[in-house]
Design an enzyme around this catalytic site. Structure first.
Site, PDB file in Angstrom:
ATOM      1  N   ASP A  67       0.811  -1.218   0.000  1.00  0.00           N
ATOM      2  CA  ASP A  67       0.000   0.000   0.000  1.00  0.00           C
ATOM      3  C   ASP A  67       0.848   1.273   0.000  1.00  0.00           C
ATOM      4  OD1 ASP A  67       0.977  -0.408   2.572  1.00  0.00           O
ATOM      5  OD2 ASP A  67      -0.965  -0.828   3.461  1.00  0.00           O
ATOM      6  N   ASP A 136      -7.344  -2.435  14.074  1.00  0.00           N
ATOM      7  CA  ASP A 136      -8.760  -2.681  13.762  1.00  0.00           C
ATOM      8  C   ASP A 136      -8.932  -3.924  12.882  1.00  0.00           C
ATOM      9  OD1 ASP A 136      -7.761  -1.802  11.339  1.00  0.00           O
ATOM     10  OD2 ASP A 136      -9.134  -0.110  11.125  1.00  0.00           O
ATOM     11  N   HIS A 138      -7.130  -4.564  10.072  1.00  0.00           N
ATOM     12  CA  HIS A 138      -6.833  -4.393   8.644  1.00  0.00           C
ATOM     13  C   HIS A 138      -5.548  -5.107   8.240  1.00  0.00           C
ATOM     14  CE1 HIS A 138      -4.695  -0.354   9.629  1.00  0.00           C
ATOM     15  NE2 HIS A 138      -3.743  -1.127   9.134  1.00  0.00           N
ATOM     16  N   GLU A 143      -9.532  -1.758   5.376  1.00  0.00           N
ATOM     17  CA  GLU A 143     -10.184  -1.446   6.647  1.00  0.00           C
ATOM     18  C   GLU A 143     -11.422  -2.313   6.850  1.00  0.00           C
ATOM     19  OE1 GLU A 143      -8.620   0.238   8.622  1.00  0.00           O
ATOM     20  OE2 GLU A 143      -7.950   2.198   7.940  1.00  0.00           O
TER      21      GLU A 143
HETATM   22  C1  GLP Z   1      -0.252   0.291   8.508  1.00  0.00           C
HETATM   23  C2  GLP Z   1       0.033  -0.559   7.280  1.00  0.00           C
HETATM   24  C3  GLP Z   1      -0.236  -2.028   7.543  1.00  0.00           C
HETATM   25  C4  GLP Z   1       0.399  -2.432   8.870  1.00  0.00           C
HETATM   26  C5  GLP Z   1      -0.210  -1.640   9.979  1.00  0.00           C
HETATM   27  C6  GLP Z   1       0.267  -2.037  11.365  1.00  0.00           C
HETATM   28  O1  GLP Z   1      -1.571   0.660   8.628  1.00  0.00           O
HETATM   29  N1  GLP Z   1      -0.695  -0.160   6.136  1.00  0.00           N
HETATM   30  O2  GLP Z   1       0.273  -2.795   6.475  1.00  0.00           O
HETATM   31  O3  GLP Z   1       0.220  -3.806   9.074  1.00  0.00           O
HETATM   32  O4  GLP Z   1       0.129  -0.285   9.730  1.00  0.00           O
HETATM   33  O5  GLP Z   1       1.302  -1.227  11.775  1.00  0.00           O
HETATM   34  P1  GLP Z   1       2.341  -1.565  12.913  1.00  0.00           P
HETATM   35  O6  GLP Z   1       3.126  -2.721  12.398  1.00  0.00           O
HETATM   36  O7  GLP Z   1       3.165  -0.338  13.052  1.00  0.00           O
HETATM   37  O8  GLP Z   1       1.547  -1.906  14.115  1.00  0.00           O
END
Ligand code: GLP
Length: 260
Positions: A67, A136, A138, A143
Protein backbone atom coordinates in the site's frame (compact mmCIF):
# COMPACT_ATOMS: atom_id res chain seq x y z
CA UNK A 1 -3.59 -21.65 9.21
CA UNK A 2 -0.55 -22.30 11.36
CA UNK A 3 -0.12 -20.24 14.52
CA UNK A 4 3.48 -20.05 15.67
CA UNK A 5 4.14 -18.49 19.06
CA UNK A 6 7.71 -17.45 19.77
CA UNK A 7 9.25 -15.92 22.91
CA UNK A 8 10.09 -12.59 21.29
CA UNK A 9 9.69 -10.43 18.19
CA UNK A 10 13.34 -11.11 17.42
CA UNK A 11 12.67 -14.86 17.30
CA UNK A 12 9.65 -14.28 15.05
CA UNK A 13 11.75 -12.13 12.72
CA UNK A 14 14.52 -14.74 12.58
CA UNK A 15 11.96 -17.37 11.66
CA UNK A 16 10.45 -15.17 8.95
CA UNK A 17 13.89 -14.48 7.51
CA UNK A 18 14.69 -18.20 7.46
CA UNK A 19 11.44 -18.87 5.58
CA UNK A 20 12.30 -16.19 3.03
CA UNK A 21 15.82 -17.63 2.75
CA UNK A 22 14.35 -21.08 2.14
CA UNK A 23 12.07 -19.72 -0.58
CA UNK A 24 14.95 -17.92 -2.32
CA UNK A 25 17.11 -21.06 -2.14
CA UNK A 26 14.53 -22.90 -4.19
CA UNK A 27 13.43 -19.93 -6.32
CA UNK A 28 16.04 -17.22 -6.77
CA UNK A 29 13.64 -15.08 -8.81
CA UNK A 30 10.80 -15.23 -6.28
CA UNK A 31 8.24 -12.45 -6.00
CA UNK A 32 7.94 -11.06 -2.48
CA UNK A 33 5.04 -9.04 -1.13
CA UNK A 34 6.27 -6.52 1.43
CA UNK A 35 4.65 -4.52 4.22
CA UNK A 36 5.36 -1.37 6.19
CA UNK A 37 4.68 -0.31 9.78
CA UNK A 38 6.84 -1.08 12.80
CA UNK A 39 6.10 -4.80 12.79
CA UNK A 40 8.28 -5.87 9.84
CA UNK A 41 11.30 -3.84 11.02
CA UNK A 42 13.04 -6.67 12.95
CA UNK A 43 12.49 -8.93 9.94
CA UNK A 44 14.00 -6.37 7.56
CA UNK A 45 17.01 -5.94 9.88
CA UNK A 46 17.56 -9.68 9.86
CA UNK A 47 17.27 -9.80 6.06
CA UNK A 48 19.85 -7.02 5.78
CA UNK A 49 22.19 -8.92 8.10
CA UNK A 50 21.74 -12.14 6.10
CA UNK A 51 22.30 -10.31 2.84
CA UNK A 52 25.53 -8.75 4.15
CA UNK A 53 26.80 -12.12 5.30
CA UNK A 54 25.82 -13.58 1.90
CA UNK A 55 23.29 -16.00 3.38
CA UNK A 56 20.60 -14.55 1.14
CA UNK A 57 20.70 -13.00 -2.31
CA UNK A 58 18.04 -10.62 -3.62
CA UNK A 59 19.51 -10.13 -7.10
CA UNK A 60 16.70 -12.01 -8.84
CA UNK A 61 13.89 -10.93 -6.53
CA UNK A 62 10.93 -8.76 -7.49
CA UNK A 63 8.89 -7.07 -4.77
CA UNK A 64 5.44 -5.53 -4.47
CA UNK A 65 4.41 -3.48 -1.47
CA UNK A 66 0.92 -3.65 -0.11
CA UNK A 67 0.00 0.00 0.00
CA UNK A 68 0.82 3.71 -0.15
CA UNK A 69 -0.69 6.97 1.06
CA UNK A 70 -2.34 9.06 -1.63
CA UNK A 71 -0.80 12.51 -1.91
CA UNK A 72 2.68 11.69 -0.62
CA UNK A 73 5.58 11.66 -3.08
CA UNK A 74 8.02 8.75 -2.83
CA UNK A 75 10.67 10.99 -1.24
CA UNK A 76 8.35 12.14 1.56
CA UNK A 77 9.69 10.72 4.86
CA UNK A 78 6.25 9.31 5.74
CA UNK A 79 5.60 7.66 2.37
CA UNK A 80 5.84 3.91 2.22
CA UNK A 81 8.23 4.11 -0.75
CA UNK A 82 10.61 6.14 1.41
CA UNK A 83 10.15 3.74 4.33
CA UNK A 84 11.05 0.76 2.15
CA UNK A 85 14.11 2.51 0.70
CA UNK A 86 15.37 3.41 4.16
CA UNK A 87 14.52 0.24 6.03
CA UNK A 88 15.34 -2.37 3.41
CA UNK A 89 16.03 -1.60 -0.24
CA UNK A 90 19.09 0.63 0.23
CA UNK A 91 20.77 -2.04 2.35
CA UNK A 92 20.16 -5.17 0.24
CA UNK A 93 21.16 -6.16 -3.29
CA UNK A 94 17.69 -5.97 -4.82
CA UNK A 95 17.71 -4.11 -8.12
CA UNK A 96 15.88 -0.78 -7.95
CA UNK A 97 13.72 -1.48 -11.00
CA UNK A 98 12.38 -4.66 -9.44
CA UNK A 99 10.76 -2.98 -6.43
CA UNK A 100 7.16 -1.84 -6.71
CA UNK A 101 5.24 0.44 -4.36
CA UNK A 102 1.96 2.04 -5.49
CA UNK A 103 2.47 5.64 -6.63
CA UNK A 104 0.81 8.01 -4.18
CA UNK A 105 0.89 10.79 -6.77
CA UNK A 106 -0.63 8.90 -9.70
CA UNK A 107 -2.84 11.18 -11.76
CA UNK A 108 -5.18 8.39 -12.84
CA UNK A 109 -5.39 6.40 -9.64
CA UNK A 110 -7.83 3.81 -10.88
CA UNK A 111 -5.66 3.14 -13.95
CA UNK A 112 -2.66 2.80 -11.62
CA UNK A 113 -4.49 0.27 -9.45
CA UNK A 114 -5.32 -1.86 -12.50
CA UNK A 115 -1.72 -1.59 -13.71
CA UNK A 116 -0.48 -2.73 -10.28
CA UNK A 117 -2.66 -5.83 -10.43
CA UNK A 118 -1.47 -6.47 -14.00
CA UNK A 119 2.19 -6.09 -12.98
CA UNK A 120 1.73 -8.67 -10.20
CA UNK A 121 0.08 -11.04 -12.68
CA UNK A 122 2.82 -10.47 -15.28
CA UNK A 123 5.43 -11.56 -12.71
CA UNK A 124 3.56 -14.80 -12.12
CA UNK A 125 1.94 -13.73 -8.84
CA UNK A 126 3.36 -13.20 -5.37
CA UNK A 127 5.15 -16.20 -3.87
CA UNK A 128 5.33 -14.95 -0.30
CA UNK A 129 3.53 -12.01 1.26
CA UNK A 130 4.55 -10.38 4.54
CA UNK A 131 1.70 -8.87 6.55
CA UNK A 132 1.37 -6.83 9.71
CA UNK A 133 -1.97 -6.30 11.39
CA UNK A 134 -3.79 -3.06 12.03
CA UNK A 135 -5.33 -2.65 15.47
CA UNK A 136 -8.76 -2.68 13.76
CA UNK A 137 -7.95 -5.92 11.93
CA UNK A 138 -6.83 -4.39 8.64
CA UNK A 139 -4.32 -6.06 6.36
CA UNK A 140 -2.62 -3.75 3.87
CA UNK A 141 -5.00 -0.84 4.28
CA UNK A 142 -8.13 -2.97 3.90
CA UNK A 143 -10.18 -1.45 6.65
CA UNK A 144 -13.15 -3.17 8.34
CA UNK A 145 -15.96 -3.53 5.82
CA UNK A 146 -13.59 -4.07 2.90
CA UNK A 147 -14.96 -6.52 0.38
CA UNK A 148 -13.30 -9.87 0.84
CA UNK A 149 -13.23 -10.01 -2.97
CA UNK A 150 -11.54 -6.62 -3.36
CA UNK A 151 -8.58 -5.87 -5.64
CA UNK A 152 -6.03 -3.04 -5.59
CA UNK A 153 -7.99 0.18 -5.18
CA UNK A 154 -8.40 3.44 -3.29
CA UNK A 155 -9.54 3.24 0.33
CA UNK A 156 -10.42 5.85 2.92
CA UNK A 157 -8.44 5.31 6.10
CA UNK A 158 -10.41 4.64 9.28
CA UNK A 159 -10.10 7.19 12.07
CA UNK A 160 -8.40 4.59 14.29
CA UNK A 161 -5.78 3.87 11.61
CA UNK A 162 -5.03 7.58 11.18
CA UNK A 163 -4.68 7.85 14.97
CA UNK A 164 -2.38 4.81 15.11
CA UNK A 165 -0.23 6.08 12.27
CA UNK A 166 -0.10 9.69 13.48
CA UNK A 167 3.06 8.78 15.43
CA UNK A 168 5.00 8.81 12.15
CA UNK A 169 3.77 12.34 11.26
CA UNK A 170 4.11 15.70 13.03
CA UNK A 171 0.37 15.78 13.72
CA UNK A 172 -2.76 13.75 12.97
CA UNK A 173 -3.93 16.42 10.50
CA UNK A 174 -0.98 15.51 8.30
CA UNK A 175 -1.95 11.84 8.04
CA UNK A 176 -3.49 11.38 4.58
CA UNK A 177 -7.13 10.31 4.46
CA UNK A 178 -6.79 8.09 1.40
CA UNK A 179 -4.52 5.34 0.25
CA UNK A 180 -3.99 2.78 -2.48
CA UNK A 181 -3.96 -0.77 -1.20
CA UNK A 182 -3.81 -4.24 -2.62
CA UNK A 183 -7.25 -5.76 -2.13
CA UNK A 184 -8.17 -8.62 0.15
CA UNK A 185 -8.52 -10.94 -2.84
CA UNK A 186 -5.15 -9.75 -4.17
CA UNK A 187 -3.58 -10.75 -0.86
CA UNK A 188 -5.44 -14.06 -0.77
CA UNK A 189 -3.93 -14.99 -4.15
CA UNK A 190 -0.39 -14.87 -2.75
CA UNK A 191 0.92 -18.41 -2.59
CA UNK A 192 2.26 -18.13 0.94
CA UNK A 193 1.49 -15.56 3.64
CA UNK A 194 3.36 -14.71 6.83
CA UNK A 195 1.48 -12.44 9.22
CA UNK A 196 3.47 -11.00 12.13
CA UNK A 197 2.16 -9.29 15.25
CA UNK A 198 3.98 -8.32 18.41
CA UNK A 199 3.01 -6.96 21.80
CA UNK A 200 0.02 -6.90 24.11
CA UNK A 201 -1.65 -4.15 22.06
CA UNK A 202 -2.21 -6.66 19.22
CA UNK A 203 -3.46 -9.51 21.46
CA UNK A 204 -7.16 -8.84 21.16
CA UNK A 205 -7.21 -8.31 17.41
CA UNK A 206 -5.03 -11.40 16.89
CA UNK A 207 -7.57 -13.44 18.86
CA UNK A 208 -10.42 -12.04 16.76
CA UNK A 209 -8.60 -12.63 13.48
CA UNK A 210 -7.43 -16.16 14.31
CA UNK A 211 -10.21 -17.56 16.46
CA UNK A 212 -13.15 -15.26 15.79
CA UNK A 213 -15.73 -15.61 13.04
CA UNK A 214 -14.70 -14.85 9.48
CA UNK A 215 -15.99 -11.38 8.74
CA UNK A 216 -15.20 -8.37 6.58
CA UNK A 217 -15.40 -6.45 9.89
CA UNK A 218 -12.04 -8.07 10.74
CA UNK A 219 -10.41 -8.30 7.31
CA UNK A 220 -7.49 -10.39 8.62
CA UNK A 221 -9.96 -13.15 9.59
CA UNK A 222 -10.21 -14.03 5.89
CA UNK A 223 -6.76 -15.59 6.26
CA UNK A 224 -8.55 -18.52 7.91
CA UNK A 225 -9.50 -19.45 4.32
CA UNK A 226 -5.89 -19.49 3.05
CA UNK A 227 -4.08 -22.81 2.88
CA UNK A 228 -0.51 -21.53 3.34
CA UNK A 229 -0.61 -18.92 6.04
CA UNK A 230 1.58 -18.69 9.10
CA UNK A 231 0.66 -16.37 11.95
CA UNK A 232 4.02 -15.68 13.62
CA UNK A 233 3.54 -13.86 16.91
CA UNK A 234 5.27 -13.25 20.20
CA UNK A 235 3.92 -14.39 23.59
CA UNK A 236 2.33 -11.01 24.31
CA UNK A 237 0.38 -10.92 21.04
CA UNK A 238 -0.70 -14.53 21.68
CA UNK A 239 -1.89 -13.82 25.21
CA UNK A 240 -5.62 -13.74 24.36
CA UNK A 241 -5.68 -16.86 22.19
CA UNK A 242 -7.92 -19.53 23.66
CA UNK A 243 -5.98 -22.35 22.03
CA UNK A 244 -2.45 -21.05 22.52
CA UNK A 245 -1.33 -24.25 24.26
CA UNK A 246 -2.56 -26.34 21.37
CA UNK A 247 -0.69 -24.20 18.80
CA UNK A 248 2.48 -24.60 20.86
CA UNK A 249 2.00 -28.35 21.07
CA UNK A 250 1.49 -28.60 17.31
CA UNK A 251 4.64 -26.60 16.66
CA UNK A 252 6.74 -28.55 19.18
CA UNK A 253 5.58 -31.83 17.65
CA UNK A 254 6.40 -30.98 14.04
CA UNK A 255 8.28 -33.70 12.22
CA UNK A 256 11.89 -32.76 11.43
CA UNK A 257 11.19 -32.36 7.69
CA UNK A 258 8.60 -29.68 8.44
CA UNK A 259 10.78 -27.68 10.81
CA UNK A 260 11.66 -24.10 10.02
C1 GLP B 1 -0.25 0.29 8.51
C2 GLP B 1 0.03 -0.56 7.28
C3 GLP B 1 -0.24 -2.03 7.54
C4 GLP B 1 0.40 -2.43 8.87
C5 GLP B 1 -0.21 -1.64 9.98
C6 GLP B 1 0.27 -2.04 11.36
O1 GLP B 1 -1.57 0.66 8.63
N1 GLP B 1 -0.70 -0.16 6.14
O2 GLP B 1 0.27 -2.79 6.48
O3 GLP B 1 0.22 -3.81 9.07
O4 GLP B 1 0.13 -0.29 9.73
O5 GLP B 1 1.30 -1.23 11.77
P1 GLP B 1 2.34 -1.56 12.91
O6 GLP B 1 3.13 -2.72 12.40
O7 GLP B 1 3.17 -0.34 13.05
O8 GLP B 1 1.55 -1.91 14.12
Amino acid sequence: MEVIIQPSAKDCAAMGARLIGKLLDSKADAVLGLATGSTPLPLYRELVRMNRSEEIDFTGVTSFNLDEYIGLPGDHPCSYRYFMEQELFKDINISAGQTHVPDGLAVDVSEQCNAYEEAIRACGGIDLQILGLGSDGHIGFNEPGSSLGSRTRVKTLAGKTREDNARFFDSIEEVPRHCITMGVATIMECRQILLFAFGEAKAEIIARAVEGPLSSMVPASVLQMHQEVKIIIDEAAASRLEHADYYKEVFAGKPAWQCI
